[in-house]
Motif scaffolding. Structure first.
Motif, PDB file in Angstrom:
ATOM      1  N   LEU A 226      69.568 -27.756 173.045  1.00  0.00           N
ATOM      2  CA  LEU A 226      68.199 -27.605 173.520  1.00  0.00           C
ATOM      3  C   LEU A 226      67.711 -28.878 174.204  1.00  0.00           C
ATOM      4  CD1 LEU A 226      66.601 -25.808 170.446  1.00  0.00           C
ATOM      5  CD2 LEU A 226      67.061 -24.791 172.681  1.00  0.00           C
ATOM      6  N   HIS A 227      66.771 -28.706 175.115  1.00  0.00           N
ATOM      7  CA  HIS A 227      66.130 -29.840 175.771  1.00  0.00           C
ATOM      8  C   HIS A 227      65.530 -30.769 174.725  1.00  0.00           C
ATOM      9  CE1 HIS A 227      63.168 -32.033 178.213  1.00  0.00           C
ATOM     10  NE2 HIS A 227      63.917 -31.714 179.259  1.00  0.00           N
ATOM     11  N   SER A 228      65.520 -32.062 175.016  1.00  0.00           N
ATOM     12  CA  SER A 228      65.064 -33.057 174.037  1.00  0.00           C
ATOM     13  C   SER A 228      63.612 -32.854 173.603  1.00  0.00           C
ATOM     14  CB  SER A 228      65.237 -34.473 174.603  1.00  0.00           C
ATOM     15  OG  SER A 228      64.475 -34.633 175.797  1.00  0.00           O
ATOM     16  N   ASP A 229      62.801 -32.160 174.414  1.00  0.00           N
ATOM     17  CA  ASP A 229      61.406 -31.923 174.052  1.00  0.00           C
ATOM     18  C   ASP A 229      61.223 -30.722 173.130  1.00  0.00           C
ATOM     19  OD1 ASP A 229      60.526 -34.064 175.487  1.00  0.00           O
ATOM     20  OD2 ASP A 229      59.949 -32.931 177.262  1.00  0.00           O
ATOM     21  N   LEU A 230      62.303 -29.983 172.868  1.00  0.00           N
ATOM     22  CA  LEU A 230      62.204 -28.779 172.055  1.00  0.00           C
ATOM     23  C   LEU A 230      62.724 -29.039 170.644  1.00  0.00           C
ATOM     24  CD1 LEU A 230      63.385 -26.056 174.607  1.00  0.00           C
ATOM     25  CD2 LEU A 230      61.057 -26.814 174.093  1.00  0.00           C
ATOM     26  N   ARG A 231      62.136 -28.347 169.676  1.00  0.00           N
ATOM     27  CA  ARG A 231      62.522 -28.480 168.281  1.00  0.00           C
ATOM     28  C   ARG A 231      62.995 -27.125 167.737  1.00  0.00           C
ATOM     29  NH1 ARG A 231      62.307 -32.688 170.066  1.00  0.00           N
ATOM     30  NH2 ARG A 231      61.051 -34.500 169.460  1.00  0.00           N
ATOM     31  N   TRP A 232      63.963 -27.172 166.814  1.00  0.00           N
ATOM     32  CA  TRP A 232      64.563 -25.956 166.252  1.00  0.00           C
ATOM     33  C   TRP A 232      64.430 -25.938 164.740  1.00  0.00           C
ATOM     34  CZ3 TRP A 232      66.507 -21.342 167.628  1.00  0.00           C
ATOM     35  CH2 TRP A 232      67.275 -20.654 166.692  1.00  0.00           C
ATOM     36  N   THR A 233      64.055 -24.779 164.177  1.00  0.00           N
ATOM     37  CA  THR A 233      64.029 -24.571 162.737  1.00  0.00           C
ATOM     38  C   THR A 233      64.757 -23.263 162.437  1.00  0.00           C
ATOM     39  OG1 THR A 233      61.871 -25.655 162.510  1.00  0.00           O
ATOM     40  CG2 THR A 233      62.592 -24.256 160.686  1.00  0.00           C
ATOM     41  N   THR A 234      65.799 -23.320 161.615  1.00  0.00           N
ATOM     42  CA  THR A 234      66.564 -22.120 161.289  1.00  0.00           C
ATOM     43  C   THR A 234      65.801 -21.261 160.278  1.00  0.00           C
ATOM     44  OG1 THR A 234      68.678 -23.228 161.691  1.00  0.00           O
ATOM     45  CG2 THR A 234      68.734 -21.245 160.332  1.00  0.00           C
ATOM     46  N   LEU A 235      65.719 -19.960 160.573  1.00  0.00           N
ATOM     47  CA  LEU A 235      65.114 -19.002 159.652  1.00  0.00           C
ATOM     48  C   LEU A 235      66.180 -18.295 158.816  1.00  0.00           C
ATOM     49  CD1 LEU A 235      62.475 -17.271 161.976  1.00  0.00           C
ATOM     50  CD2 LEU A 235      62.031 -18.963 160.190  1.00  0.00           C
ATOM     51  N   ALA A 236      67.277 -17.906 159.452  1.00  0.00           N
ATOM     52  CA  ALA A 236      68.311 -17.142 158.749  1.00  0.00           C
ATOM     53  C   ALA A 236      69.652 -17.329 159.443  1.00  0.00           C
ATOM     54  CB  ALA A 236      67.947 -15.658 158.722  1.00  0.00           C
ATOM     55  N   GLN A 237      70.715 -17.295 158.650  1.00  0.00           N
ATOM     56  CA  GLN A 237      72.078 -17.277 159.175  1.00  0.00           C
ATOM     57  C   GLN A 237      72.684 -15.911 158.863  1.00  0.00           C
ATOM     58  OE1 GLN A 237      74.222 -20.740 157.592  1.00  0.00           O
ATOM     59  NE2 GLN A 237      74.102 -21.617 159.631  1.00  0.00           N
ATOM     60  N   GLU A 238      73.066 -15.189 159.904  1.00  0.00           N
ATOM     61  CA  GLU A 238      73.547 -13.822 159.743  1.00  0.00           C
ATOM     62  C   GLU A 238      75.053 -13.773 160.014  1.00  0.00           C
ATOM     63  OE1 GLU A 238      69.354 -11.832 161.290  1.00  0.00           O
ATOM     64  OE2 GLU A 238      71.052 -11.996 162.666  1.00  0.00           O
ATOM     65  N   PRO A 239      75.878 -13.511 158.983  1.00  0.00           N
ATOM     66  CA  PRO A 239      77.330 -13.500 159.177  1.00  0.00           C
ATOM     67  C   PRO A 239      77.785 -12.288 159.990  1.00  0.00           C
ATOM     68  CG  PRO A 239      76.786 -12.747 156.974  1.00  0.00           C
ATOM     69  CD  PRO A 239      75.490 -13.212 157.594  1.00  0.00           C
ATOM     70  N   PHE A 240      78.732 -12.507 160.879  1.00  0.00           N
ATOM     71  CA  PHE A 240      79.313 -11.394 161.625  1.00  0.00           C
ATOM     72  C   PHE A 240      80.329 -10.668 160.750  1.00  0.00           C
ATOM     73  CE2 PHE A 240      77.354 -13.305 165.230  1.00  0.00           C
ATOM     74  CZ  PHE A 240      77.273 -12.326 166.200  1.00  0.00           C
ATOM     75  N   LYS A 241      80.330  -9.350 160.857  1.00  0.00           N
ATOM     76  CA  LYS A 241      81.280  -8.485 160.162  1.00  0.00           C
ATOM     77  C   LYS A 241      81.995  -7.615 161.198  1.00  0.00           C
ATOM     78  CE  LYS A 241      79.425  -9.309 155.928  1.00  0.00           C
ATOM     79  NZ  LYS A 241      80.113  -9.695 154.691  1.00  0.00           N
ATOM     80  N   LEU A 242      83.182  -7.147 160.818  1.00  0.00           N
ATOM     81  CA  LEU A 242      83.841  -6.135 161.633  1.00  0.00           C
ATOM     82  C   LEU A 242      83.467  -4.774 161.071  1.00  0.00           C
ATOM     83  CD1 LEU A 242      85.775  -5.443 163.969  1.00  0.00           C
ATOM     84  CD2 LEU A 242      87.590  -5.285 162.248  1.00  0.00           C
ATOM     85  N   LEU A 243      82.730  -3.986 161.846  1.00  0.00           N
ATOM     86  CA  LEU A 243      82.371  -2.637 161.439  1.00  0.00           C
ATOM     87  C   LEU A 243      83.459  -1.677 161.888  1.00  0.00           C
ATOM     88  CD1 LEU A 243      78.551  -2.042 161.954  1.00  0.00           C
ATOM     89  CD2 LEU A 243      79.775  -2.982 160.000  1.00  0.00           C
TER      90      LEU A 243
END
Length: 290
Positions: free
Chosen positions: A150-167
């Motif tokens: 991300l651009h240096s002026d932007l900030r990130w906060t993680t809400l959730a980590q969603e694991p990938f599955k093989l359906l």
């Protein structure tokens, strides 16, 4: 014109003409025809037409915001409402899954705690919403984490980590995910999306070239196609999807598992700092219950 404006909002929220049509009960051709009529009426293009995704251009994003205001006023016709005192406006961008999962509770609590504020929710796909935050058109956006810094002026906060599955369709035998990806027809998560890029990178890193039968961005539709036996798919396990349907099996990727991060992006110093921070805290609290 009202019908076309409602369809425009649906396209912006869902990201493709096909997904918007599924959401509002129109065919992809009907959605496309409505957008062409709207562009002809306005006299300029609303979309950058590249690939399957419907990317609003700069004028398109302006029209989207005006359309949402017009639809709100249209909905108030005959209600007897009068102009309220000027309130602090907080603009929030959100992808479709956040719309359905977190926004109702978060906005309800936010307006109870901050009655002086008015909120305006901008639907869209992750890349468009990042650009809106970066341009200062949106205070805060809930998106899929991009595969770039991300651009240096932007900030990130993680809400959730969603694991990938093989359906896998329940009728298909086997538990070796690599063998199934090579053997079975493959339904691909659209490479124009951030999540689809993660899938593409996962396959390329493992030198797997599946037999593709379909590519689309709507996760609910991908799951439904797997349940109908069309093929296998790599998708994130999201809270918005709920339980997997009875017609599918979800296989873990073991040590090769990768995740789709959902989170918040905002500028280092948003215009309404305290209110934006309060809304962000509510979204975090709802995404990470104690």
């Amino acid at each position: 014109m009202i019908r076309e404006l409602k369809t425009l909002v649906a396209v912006a929220r869902e990201g493709t003409f096909a997904a918007a049509g599924d959401r509002i009960g129109l065919t992809q051709a009907a959605v496309s025809a409505q957008m062409q009529r709207l562009e002809a009426e306005l006299g300029f293009a609303l979309f950058d037409r590249r690939g399957r995704a419907a990317h609003l251009n700069h004028k398109g994003r302006q029209v989207l915001r005006q359309a949402q205001d017009l639809l709100r006023l249209y909905g108030q016709l005959g209600s007897g409402q009068t102009d309220a005192p000027t309130a602090t406006l907080i603009t929030l961008g959100a992808i479709a899954s956040v719309h359905r999962l977190l926004l109702p509770d978060a906005l309800a609590r936010f307006h109870q705690q901050h009655p002086h504020c008015r909120s305006h929710v901008i639907p869209g796909i992750s890349l468009e919403l990042i650009n809106l935050v970066d341009a200062g058109d949106v205070d805060l956006a809930a998106i899929i984490r991009p595969p770039f810094t991300l651009h240096s002026d932007l900030r990130w906060t993680t809400l959730a980590q969603e694991p990938f599955k093989l359906l896998v369709p329940r009728a298909v035998k086997g538990r070796d995910w690599a063998e199934l990806l090579t053997r079975e027809p493959f339904i691909r998560y659209d490479r124009a999306s951030f999540g689809g890029r993660q899938v593409d990178r996962f396959l390329r890193d493992r030198h797997i070239a599946p037999h593709e039968v379909c590519e689309l961005d709507e996760l609910e539709t991908i799951v439904a196609l797997v349940a109908r036996g069309v093929g296998v798919a790599l998708v994130p396990q999201t809270a918005a999807l709920g339980r997997w349907p009875a017609g599918v099996r979800a296989l873990d990727l073991g040590k090769h598992v990768f995740h789709r991060d959902i989170g918040l992006v905002h500028r280092a110093a948003p215009v309404h700092h305290e209110e934006v921070r309060a809304l962000a805290h509510l979204l975090v609290a709802l995404a990470r219950p104690a």
